[in-house]
Scaffold this motif. Sequence first.
Motif, PDB file in Angstrom:
ATOM      1  N   SER A  79     134.155 115.490 143.605  1.00 48.86           N
ATOM      2  CA  SER A  79     133.210 116.712 142.864  1.00 48.86           C
ATOM      3  C   SER A  79     131.944 116.492 142.140  1.00 48.86           C
ATOM      4  O   SER A  79     131.299 115.394 141.343  1.00 48.86           O
ATOM      5  CB  SER A  79     133.863 117.757 141.576  1.00 48.86           C
ATOM      6  OG  SER A  79     132.994 118.529 140.759  1.00 48.86           O
ATOM      7  N   LEU A  80     130.607 116.444 143.020  1.00 51.23           N
ATOM      8  CA  LEU A  80     129.256 116.469 142.280  1.00 51.23           C
ATOM      9  C   LEU A  80     128.536 117.398 142.156  1.00 51.23           C
ATOM     10  O   LEU A  80     128.519 118.856 142.398  1.00 51.23           O
ATOM     11  CB  LEU A  80     128.502 115.841 143.483  1.00 51.23           C
ATOM     12  CG  LEU A  80     129.352 114.683 144.451  1.00 51.23           C
ATOM     13  CD1 LEU A  80     128.846 113.808 145.374  1.00 51.23           C
ATOM     14  CD2 LEU A  80     129.469 113.269 143.336  1.00 51.23           C
ATOM     15  N   PRO A  81     127.130 116.692 141.196  1.00 51.36           N
ATOM     16  CA  PRO A  81     126.829 118.429 140.936  1.00 51.36           C
ATOM     17  C   PRO A  81     125.800 118.721 141.748  1.00 51.36           C
ATOM     18  O   PRO A  81     126.068 117.725 143.090  1.00 51.36           O
ATOM     19  CB  PRO A  81     125.468 117.880 139.846  1.00 51.36           C
ATOM     20  CG  PRO A  81     125.857 116.279 139.818  1.00 51.36           C
ATOM     21  CD  PRO A  81     127.108 116.122 140.172  1.00 51.36           C
ATOM     22  N   LYS A  82     124.684 119.921 141.716  1.00 49.59           N
ATOM     23  CA  LYS A  82     123.818 119.793 142.903  1.00 49.59           C
ATOM     24  C   LYS A  82     122.762 120.122 142.627  1.00 49.59           C
ATOM     25  O   LYS A  82     121.882 119.305 141.402  1.00 49.59           O
ATOM     26  CB  LYS A  82     124.436 121.711 143.164  1.00 49.59           C
ATOM     27  CG  LYS A  82     125.606 122.323 142.883  1.00 49.59           C
ATOM     28  CD  LYS A  82     125.194 123.720 143.137  1.00 49.59           C
ATOM     29  CE  LYS A  82     126.619 124.162 142.618  1.00 49.59           C
ATOM     30  NZ  LYS A  82     126.781 126.135 143.285  1.00 49.59           N
ATOM     31  N   PRO A  83     121.780 119.397 143.845  1.00 46.64           N
ATOM     32  CA  PRO A  83     120.519 119.196 144.182  1.00 46.64           C
ATOM     33  C   PRO A  83     119.568 120.088 142.498  1.00 46.64           C
ATOM     34  O   PRO A  83     120.467 121.680 142.358  1.00 46.64           O
ATOM     35  CB  PRO A  83     119.924 119.189 145.196  1.00 46.64           C
ATOM     36  CG  PRO A  83     121.171 119.134 145.714  1.00 46.64           C
ATOM     37  CD  PRO A  83     122.092 119.496 145.187  1.00 46.64           C
ATOM     38  N   GLY A  84     119.008 119.780 141.392  1.00 37.20           N
ATOM     39  CA  GLY A  84     118.313 120.832 140.587  1.00 37.20           C
ATOM     40  C   GLY A  84     119.111 120.440 139.777  1.00 37.20           C
ATOM     41  O   GLY A  84     118.992 121.144 138.811  1.00 37.20           O
ATOM     42  N   ASP A  85     120.699 120.742 139.405  1.00 38.19           N
ATOM     43  CA  ASP A  85     120.964 120.225 138.269  1.00 38.19           C
ATOM     44  C   ASP A  85     120.475 118.656 137.531  1.00 38.19           C
ATOM     45  O   ASP A  85     120.109 117.815 137.689  1.00 38.19           O
ATOM     46  CB  ASP A  85     122.120 120.265 138.407  1.00 38.19           C
ATOM     47  CG  ASP A  85     123.369 121.214 138.563  1.00 38.19           C
ATOM     48  OD1 ASP A  85     122.619 122.281 138.984  1.00 38.19           O
ATOM     49  OD2 ASP A  85     124.934 121.321 139.106  1.00 38.19           O
ATOM     50  N   ALA A  86     121.149 118.867 136.199  1.00 40.21           N
ATOM     51  CA  ALA A  86     120.657 118.041 135.100  1.00 40.21           C
ATOM     52  C   ALA A  86     121.595 116.975 134.431  1.00 40.21           C
ATOM     53  O   ALA A  86     122.561 117.504 134.855  1.00 40.21           O
ATOM     54  CB  ALA A  86     120.168 118.628 133.394  1.00 40.21           C
ATOM     55  N   VAL A  87     121.510 115.788 134.934  1.00 38.69           N
ATOM     56  CA  VAL A  87     122.600 114.735 134.541  1.00 38.69           C
ATOM     57  C   VAL A  87     121.867 114.023 133.218  1.00 38.69           C
ATOM     58  O   VAL A  87     120.843 113.776 132.611  1.00 38.69           O
ATOM     59  CB  VAL A  87     122.210 114.280 135.400  1.00 38.69           C
ATOM     60  CG1 VAL A  87     123.545 114.486 136.597  1.00 38.69           C
ATOM     61  CG2 VAL A  87     121.775 113.021 135.843  1.00 38.69           C
ATOM     62  N   LYS A  88     122.162 113.432 132.136  1.00 30.48           N
ATOM     63  CA  LYS A  88     122.705 112.998 131.117  1.00 30.48           C
ATOM     64  C   LYS A  88     123.289 111.909 130.432  1.00 30.48           C
ATOM     65  O   LYS A  88     124.130 111.999 130.723  1.00 30.48           O
ATOM     66  CB  LYS A  88     122.931 114.318 129.498  1.00 30.48           C
ATOM     67  CG  LYS A  88     121.782 113.306 128.615  1.00 30.48           C
ATOM     68  CD  LYS A  88     122.652 114.421 127.075  1.00 30.48           C
ATOM     69  CE  LYS A  88     121.584 113.493 126.296  1.00 30.48           C
ATOM     70  NZ  LYS A  88     121.720 114.799 125.070  1.00 30.48           N
ATOM     71  N   GLN A  89     122.401 111.220 130.594  1.00 29.67           N
ATOM     72  CA  GLN A  89     123.294 109.295 129.904  1.00 29.67           C
ATOM     73  C   GLN A  89     123.912 109.547 129.545  1.00 29.67           C
ATOM     74  O   GLN A  89     124.088 109.770 128.025  1.00 29.67           O
ATOM     75  CB  GLN A  89     121.883 108.264 129.607  1.00 29.67           C
ATOM     76  CG  GLN A  89     122.522 106.863 129.842  1.00 29.67           C
ATOM     77  CD  GLN A  89     121.675 105.923 129.173  1.00 29.67           C
ATOM     78  OE1 GLN A  89     120.543 106.068 128.291  1.00 29.67           O
ATOM     79  NE2 GLN A  89     121.295 104.823 130.163  1.00 29.67           N
TER      80      GLN A  89
END
Length: 217
Positions: A79-89
Amino acid sequence: HNYQCETCMFDRVLRNDFSTADELNRSCSEEAFESNTALHTALFFNRQHCWARVENPALVRVGIDSILTNFVVRIRAVSLPKPGDAVKQGFVFAHVIQDAHVLELKSPVSGTVSAVNALLYKSPEMIVDDSWESGWLIAVQPDDMEHDLQNLLFGKKAKQWFEQCEQSVIEKVGGMLDTAASGLGQTLQDGGEQVSSLADMLSSEQYCQVLETLTED
Protein backbone atom coordinates in the motif's frame (compact mmCIF):
# COMPACT_ATOMS: atom_id res chain seq x y z
CA HIS A 1 31.72 -26.72 1.57
CA ASN A 2 33.90 -27.82 -1.38
CA TYR A 3 33.83 -31.45 -0.19
CA GLN A 4 35.65 -30.57 3.06
CA CYS A 5 33.52 -33.11 4.90
CA GLU A 6 35.88 -33.50 7.84
CA THR A 7 35.37 -29.84 8.77
CA CYS A 8 31.76 -29.47 7.63
CA MET A 9 29.51 -28.92 10.65
CA PHE A 10 26.57 -30.43 8.78
CA ASP A 11 28.54 -33.63 8.26
CA ARG A 12 29.60 -33.64 11.93
CA VAL A 13 25.98 -33.43 13.05
CA LEU A 14 25.06 -36.31 10.72
CA ARG A 15 27.80 -38.28 12.46
CA ASN A 16 25.97 -37.63 15.75
CA ASP A 17 28.46 -35.04 16.98
CA PHE A 18 25.66 -33.23 18.82
CA SER A 19 28.12 -30.87 20.54
CA THR A 20 28.05 -28.81 17.34
CA ALA A 21 24.29 -28.32 17.31
CA ASP A 22 24.44 -24.76 18.66
CA GLU A 23 27.18 -23.94 16.16
CA LEU A 24 25.01 -25.35 13.37
CA ASN A 25 22.04 -23.22 14.36
CA ARG A 26 24.20 -20.11 14.31
CA SER A 27 25.67 -21.05 10.92
CA CYS A 28 22.20 -21.59 9.44
CA SER A 29 21.01 -18.20 10.60
CA GLU A 30 24.19 -16.44 9.44
CA GLU A 31 24.16 -18.03 5.98
CA ALA A 32 20.46 -17.34 5.43
CA PHE A 33 21.00 -13.75 6.48
CA GLU A 34 24.30 -12.92 4.82
CA SER A 35 23.33 -14.43 1.46
CA ASN A 36 20.76 -11.66 0.93
CA THR A 37 22.30 -8.74 2.81
CA ALA A 38 24.60 -6.04 1.52
CA LEU A 39 25.04 -2.34 2.09
CA HIS A 40 24.83 0.20 -0.70
CA THR A 41 27.15 2.96 0.47
CA ALA A 42 25.68 5.66 -1.79
CA LEU A 43 22.38 5.59 0.08
CA PHE A 44 21.09 7.31 3.22
CA PHE A 45 19.26 5.18 5.82
CA ASN A 46 16.82 5.70 8.64
CA ARG A 47 16.85 3.31 11.59
CA GLN A 48 13.62 1.68 10.42
CA HIS A 49 15.49 0.25 7.41
CA CYS A 50 14.24 2.55 4.68
CA TRP A 51 16.79 4.06 2.32
CA ALA A 52 16.87 7.36 0.44
CA ARG A 53 18.77 7.87 -2.81
CA VAL A 54 19.30 11.42 -4.04
CA GLU A 55 18.57 11.38 -7.78
CA ASN A 56 18.92 15.15 -8.14
CA PRO A 57 18.36 18.23 -5.91
CA ALA A 58 14.60 17.96 -6.43
CA LEU A 59 14.10 14.17 -6.29
CA VAL A 60 14.74 11.48 -3.67
CA ARG A 61 13.89 7.83 -4.30
CA VAL A 62 12.86 5.66 -1.34
CA GLY A 63 12.97 1.91 -0.70
CA ILE A 64 13.70 -0.68 2.01
CA ASP A 65 17.04 -2.29 2.79
CA SER A 66 18.06 -5.93 2.59
CA ILE A 67 18.06 -6.48 6.36
CA LEU A 68 14.32 -5.89 6.35
CA THR A 69 13.68 -7.88 3.18
CA ASN A 70 15.09 -10.97 4.90
CA PHE A 71 11.92 -10.93 7.01
CA VAL A 72 9.34 -9.81 4.46
CA VAL A 73 7.70 -13.03 3.26
CA ARG A 74 4.42 -14.08 1.67
CA ILE A 75 3.57 -10.58 0.51
CA ARG A 76 -0.01 -10.02 -0.59
CA ALA A 77 0.16 -6.33 -1.46
CA VAL A 78 2.04 -3.08 -0.96
CA SER A 79 0.00 0.00 0.00
CA LEU A 80 1.60 3.24 -1.21
CA PRO A 81 0.62 6.91 -1.05
CA LYS A 82 -0.59 8.66 -4.19
CA PRO A 83 1.36 11.21 -6.25
CA GLY A 84 0.73 14.59 -4.69
CA ASP A 85 0.41 13.21 -1.16
CA ALA A 86 2.65 14.61 1.56
CA VAL A 87 5.03 12.36 3.51
CA LYS A 88 6.90 13.30 6.68
CA GLN A 89 10.24 12.07 7.94
CA GLY A 90 9.81 9.47 10.68
CA PHE A 91 6.12 8.91 9.98
CA VAL A 92 4.41 5.95 8.30
CA PHE A 93 4.04 6.39 4.56
CA ALA A 94 3.44 2.85 3.27
CA HIS A 95 2.39 -0.65 4.37
CA VAL A 96 3.55 -4.10 3.31
CA ILE A 97 0.61 -6.48 3.69
CA GLN A 98 1.59 -10.08 4.43
CA ASP A 99 -0.47 -13.18 5.14
CA ALA A 100 -0.45 -12.64 8.90
CA HIS A 101 1.22 -9.28 9.42
CA VAL A 102 1.09 -5.68 8.22
CA LEU A 103 4.47 -3.97 8.17
CA GLU A 104 4.52 -0.19 8.57
CA LEU A 105 7.26 1.73 6.77
CA LYS A 106 8.49 5.13 7.96
CA SER A 107 9.66 7.74 5.50
CA PRO A 108 13.31 8.83 5.58
CA VAL A 109 12.43 12.27 4.14
CA SER A 110 9.66 14.86 4.16
CA GLY A 111 8.10 16.17 0.98
CA THR A 112 5.55 15.58 -1.76
CA VAL A 113 5.23 12.24 -3.53
CA SER A 114 6.06 12.78 -7.19
CA ALA A 115 5.86 9.14 -8.31
CA VAL A 116 5.15 5.65 -7.03
CA ASN A 117 6.41 2.31 -8.28
CA ALA A 118 3.26 1.06 -10.01
CA LEU A 119 4.97 -2.27 -10.74
CA LEU A 120 4.56 -3.18 -7.08
CA TYR A 121 0.77 -3.29 -7.43
CA LYS A 122 1.07 -6.30 -9.75
CA SER A 123 4.33 -7.72 -8.42
CA PRO A 124 4.72 -6.72 -4.74
CA GLU A 125 7.41 -9.36 -4.27
CA MET A 126 9.80 -7.07 -6.17
CA ILE A 127 10.53 -5.23 -2.91
CA VAL A 128 12.25 -8.43 -1.78
CA ASP A 129 13.66 -9.67 -5.09
CA ASP A 130 15.32 -6.35 -5.98
CA SER A 131 14.97 -4.02 -3.01
CA TRP A 132 17.82 -1.73 -4.09
CA GLU A 133 16.69 -1.04 -7.66
CA SER A 134 13.43 -2.09 -9.34
CA GLY A 135 11.75 -2.69 -5.95
CA TRP A 136 11.84 0.99 -4.96
CA LEU A 137 8.67 2.38 -3.37
CA ILE A 138 8.19 6.09 -4.00
CA ALA A 139 9.95 9.16 -5.36
CA VAL A 140 9.71 12.34 -3.29
CA GLN A 141 10.19 16.02 -4.01
CA PRO A 142 11.81 16.98 -0.69
CA ASP A 143 10.77 19.99 1.38
CA ASP A 144 14.19 20.43 3.00
CA MET A 145 16.52 17.73 1.77
CA GLU A 146 19.63 19.08 3.50
CA HIS A 147 17.87 19.02 6.88
CA ASP A 148 16.43 15.54 6.36
CA LEU A 149 19.71 13.99 5.23
CA GLN A 150 21.43 15.24 8.38
CA ASN A 151 19.05 13.01 10.36
CA LEU A 152 19.94 9.89 8.35
CA LEU A 153 22.85 7.46 8.42
CA PHE A 154 25.41 7.60 5.63
CA GLY A 155 28.86 6.30 4.78
CA LYS A 156 30.91 4.93 7.68
CA LYS A 157 28.15 5.48 10.24
CA ALA A 158 25.67 3.63 8.03
CA LYS A 159 28.10 0.74 7.58
CA GLN A 160 28.70 0.43 11.33
CA TRP A 161 24.98 0.57 12.07
CA PHE A 162 24.25 -1.95 9.32
CA GLU A 163 26.82 -4.42 10.65
CA GLN A 164 25.50 -4.02 14.21
CA CYS A 165 21.98 -4.75 12.97
CA GLU A 166 23.20 -7.83 11.13
CA GLN A 167 24.93 -9.17 14.23
CA SER A 168 21.98 -8.37 16.48
CA VAL A 169 19.54 -10.19 14.20
CA ILE A 170 21.83 -13.21 13.86
CA GLU A 171 22.23 -13.46 17.64
CA LYS A 172 18.52 -13.00 18.29
CA VAL A 173 17.46 -15.60 15.73
CA GLY A 174 20.25 -17.95 16.80
CA GLY A 175 19.02 -17.75 20.41
CA MET A 176 15.47 -18.52 19.29
CA LEU A 177 16.66 -21.52 17.28
CA ASP A 178 18.75 -22.80 20.19
CA THR A 179 15.70 -22.65 22.48
CA ALA A 180 13.55 -24.47 19.95
CA ALA A 181 16.18 -27.16 19.28
CA SER A 182 16.70 -27.93 22.97
CA GLY A 183 13.30 -29.61 23.23
CA LEU A 184 13.46 -31.69 20.06
CA GLY A 185 15.41 -34.69 21.28
CA GLN A 186 16.64 -37.18 18.68
CA THR A 187 15.19 -36.68 15.20
CA LEU A 188 15.32 -38.51 11.90
CA GLN A 189 18.24 -37.43 9.73
CA ASP A 190 16.25 -36.95 6.53
CA GLY A 191 18.35 -34.18 5.03
CA GLY A 192 15.85 -31.46 5.90
CA GLU A 193 14.42 -28.82 3.61
CA GLN A 194 16.07 -25.77 2.10
CA VAL A 195 15.26 -22.58 3.98
CA SER A 196 15.00 -19.50 1.78
CA SER A 197 14.85 -16.86 4.52
CA LEU A 198 15.22 -16.39 8.25
CA ALA A 199 11.48 -15.80 8.56
CA ASP A 200 10.84 -19.41 7.53
CA MET A 201 12.97 -20.61 10.45
CA LEU A 202 10.83 -18.89 13.08
CA SER A 203 7.40 -19.32 14.60
CA SER A 204 4.77 -16.66 13.91
CA GLU A 205 5.32 -15.15 17.36
CA GLN A 206 9.11 -15.12 16.99
CA TYR A 207 8.78 -13.59 13.53
CA CYS A 208 6.69 -10.70 14.86
CA GLN A 209 9.15 -10.12 17.70
CA VAL A 210 12.12 -9.78 15.35
CA LEU A 211 10.20 -7.63 12.87
CA GLU A 212 9.01 -5.26 15.58
CA THR A 213 12.57 -4.94 16.87
CA LEU A 214 13.80 -3.99 13.41
CA THR A 215 11.18 -1.31 12.78
CA GLU A 216 10.94 0.27 16.23
CA ASP A 217 12.23 3.81 16.82
